[in-house]
Write a protein that holds these residues in place. Sequence first.
Motif, PDB file in Angstrom:
ATOM      1  N   ARG A   1       7.008   4.888   4.847  1.00 41.57           N
ATOM      2  CA  ARG A   1       6.286   3.658   5.201  1.00 41.57           C
ATOM      3  C   ARG A   1       6.873   2.447   4.502  1.00 41.57           C
ATOM      4  NH1 ARG A   1       0.410   4.589   3.918  1.00 41.57           N
ATOM      5  NH2 ARG A   1       0.442   2.339   3.882  1.00 41.57           N
TER       6      ARG A   1
ATOM      7  N   ALA B   1       2.078   1.799  -3.491  1.00 42.21           N
ATOM      8  CA  ALA B   1       1.001   2.344  -4.330  1.00 42.21           C
ATOM      9  C   ALA B   1       0.809   3.831  -4.083  1.00 42.21           C
ATOM     10  CB  ALA B   1      -0.303   1.592  -4.064  1.00 42.21           C
ATOM     11  N   GLU B   2       1.055   4.271  -2.844  1.00 43.63           N
ATOM     12  CA  GLU B   2       0.891   5.676  -2.477  1.00 43.63           C
ATOM     13  C   GLU B   2       2.194   6.458  -2.567  1.00 43.63           C
ATOM     14  OE1 GLU B   2      -0.719   5.259   1.427  1.00 43.63           O
ATOM     15  OE2 GLU B   2      -2.666   4.577   0.686  1.00 43.63           O
ATOM     16  N   ASP B   3       3.274   5.789  -2.966  1.00 40.67           N
ATOM     17  CA  ASP B   3       4.603   6.394  -3.103  1.00 40.67           C
ATOM     18  C   ASP B   3       5.052   7.045  -1.784  1.00 40.67           C
ATOM     19  OD1 ASP B   3       6.915   6.841  -4.584  1.00 40.67           O
ATOM     20  OD2 ASP B   3       6.264   8.830  -5.228  1.00 40.67           O
ATOM     21  N   ASP B   4       4.879   6.324  -0.691  1.00 41.15           N
ATOM     22  CA  ASP B   4       5.239   6.790   0.650  1.00 41.15           C
ATOM     23  C   ASP B   4       6.526   6.091   1.088  1.00 41.15           C
ATOM     24  OD1 ASP B   4       5.511   7.409   3.337  1.00 41.15           O
ATOM     25  OD2 ASP B   4       3.382   7.139   3.792  1.00 41.15           O
TER      26      ASP B   4
ATOM     27  N   SER C   1       0.830  -1.208   0.000  1.00 38.15           N
ATOM     28  CA  SER C   1       0.000   0.000   0.000  1.00 38.15           C
ATOM     29  C   SER C   1       0.865   1.259   0.000  1.00 38.15           C
ATOM     30  CB  SER C   1      -0.964   0.000   1.178  1.00 38.15           C
ATOM     31  OG  SER C   1      -0.280   0.036   2.403  1.00 38.15           O
ATOM     32  N   ALA C   2       1.997   1.216   0.692  1.00 40.22           N
ATOM     33  CA  ALA C   2       2.910   2.363   0.692  1.00 40.22           C
ATOM     34  C   ALA C   2       3.529   2.567  -0.693  1.00 40.22           C
ATOM     35  CB  ALA C   2       4.006   2.170   1.742  1.00 40.22           C
TER      36      ALA C   2
END
Length: 98
Positions: A49, A43-46, A40-41
Amino acid sequence: MFDRPRKTFARFLTSTRTAASSAPQGRPHNLFEAAAVYVSARAEDDQDRIDEAAGWVSPEALSFGVSELACRAVVALARERDESPRTVARALLGLPAA
């Protein structure tokens, strides 16, 4: 093209986080939890995380967890779309139908 993965891997290697220090209430993270947060990180480019989740489990365990998550996601999408997992996987990757 390979600069971002190289930097991510370098950050992972230099990470000093441990499962015990990152886990709430002293509970260690399992590989599926790490894989879910990692994907998920991504996918969100975080990046923070991503690095955190990569430090929760070994690289081998994270790889297995991400692979298992991908399989489950493709199967779930295939059922939802009433298509074969092969068709869904190829479509997600932008490949022509086989």
